[in-house]
Design an enzyme around this catalytic site. Structure first.
Site, short mmCIF file in Angstrom:
data_model
loop_
_atom_site.label_atom_id
_atom_site.label_comp_id
_atom_site.label_asym_id
_atom_site.label_seq_id
_atom_site.Cartn_x
_atom_site.Cartn_y
_atom_site.Cartn_z
N TYR A 22 0.80 -1.24 0.00
CA TYR A 22 0.00 0.00 0.00
C TYR A 22 0.83 1.28 0.00
O TYR A 22 0.26 2.38 -0.01
CB TYR A 22 -0.94 0.00 1.21
CG TYR A 22 -1.88 -1.20 1.23
CD1 TYR A 22 -2.82 -1.39 0.23
CD2 TYR A 22 -1.79 -2.15 2.26
CE1 TYR A 22 -3.66 -2.49 0.24
CE2 TYR A 22 -2.64 -3.26 2.28
CZ TYR A 22 -3.56 -3.43 1.27
OH TYR A 22 -4.40 -4.51 1.28
N HIS A 95 -9.65 -0.17 -5.31
CA HIS A 95 -8.62 -0.83 -4.52
C HIS A 95 -7.27 -0.31 -4.96
O HIS A 95 -7.02 -0.16 -6.16
CB HIS A 95 -8.67 -2.35 -4.68
CG HIS A 95 -10.01 -2.90 -4.30
ND1 HIS A 95 -10.41 -3.00 -2.99
CD2 HIS A 95 -11.05 -3.29 -5.06
CE1 HIS A 95 -11.65 -3.46 -2.97
NE2 HIS A 95 -12.07 -3.63 -4.21
C1 DQA Z 1 -7.74 -3.09 -0.49
C2 DQA Z 1 -7.69 -4.58 -0.81
C3 DQA Z 1 -8.44 -5.38 0.23
O1 DQA Z 1 -8.39 -6.77 -0.08
C4 DQA Z 1 -7.80 -5.17 1.59
O2 DQA Z 1 -8.52 -5.87 2.58
C5 DQA Z 1 -7.63 -3.75 1.95
C6 DQA Z 1 -7.23 -2.81 0.91
C7 DQA Z 1 -6.89 -2.25 -1.47
O3 DQA Z 1 -7.01 -1.03 -1.45
O4 DQA Z 1 -6.09 -2.81 -2.22
O5 DQA Z 1 -7.73 -3.37 3.11
O6 DQA Z 1 -9.09 -2.64 -0.59
#
Ligand code: DQA
Length: 136
Positions: A22, A95
């Protein structure tokens, strides 16, 4: 335009958790960059780790579009799905990571079918691309 950016569970840990996935910027850093990109538009930001608060934010939204990263709620929250289906404001699911290149459980979204579209895999730019879609 008026945009509501909603981030769900654990997104407040962005920049702290799983930096390889992230990134190192915090959610506040990212939100500032989004607001700067959409200078001239009205950007509202909301984050909660509580499923019902996300539903309430969707129900109360006064916006042209909602950009929603529901985090792990994406994969199992029928409550958020029903909230999206109950409002007229269009929602784009977002995402940061490419959920299809990760654990199998992340490939399933119970939200996508009631969203206008889905943007994923572009890091923080997923939010910007999703909001830009409302301008096309
Ligand atoms: C997410 C992907 C999800 O699977 C995960 O639980 C997240 C972040 C993303 O931004 O890639 O918390 O939504």
């Amino acid at each position: 335009m008026k945009f509501l950016f909603i981030n769900g569970v654990n997104l407040n840990m962005t920049g702290v958790r799983e930096k390889g996935v992230y990134g190192t910027e915090t959610l506040d850093d990212i939100n500032r960059q989004i607001a700067a990109h959409f200078d001239g538009d009205d950007c509202e930001f909301f984050q909660s780790n509580i499923e019902g608060e996300i539903c309430t934010a969707i129900q109360a939204a006064q916006a042209d579009g909602i950009i929603l990263n529901a985090g792990a709620f994406t994969h199992y929250s029928y409550a958020i799905r029903d909230a999206i289906a109950s409002v007229k404001v269009p929602v784009v699911e977002v995402h940061m990571s490419n959920v299809h290149a990760r654990e199998e459980f992340r490939s399933k979204s119970v939200l996508s079918a009631v969203c206008k579209g889905v943007v994923l895999g572009f890091g923080k730019n997923s939010y910007i691309l999703a909001a830009e879609s409302f301008k096309l």
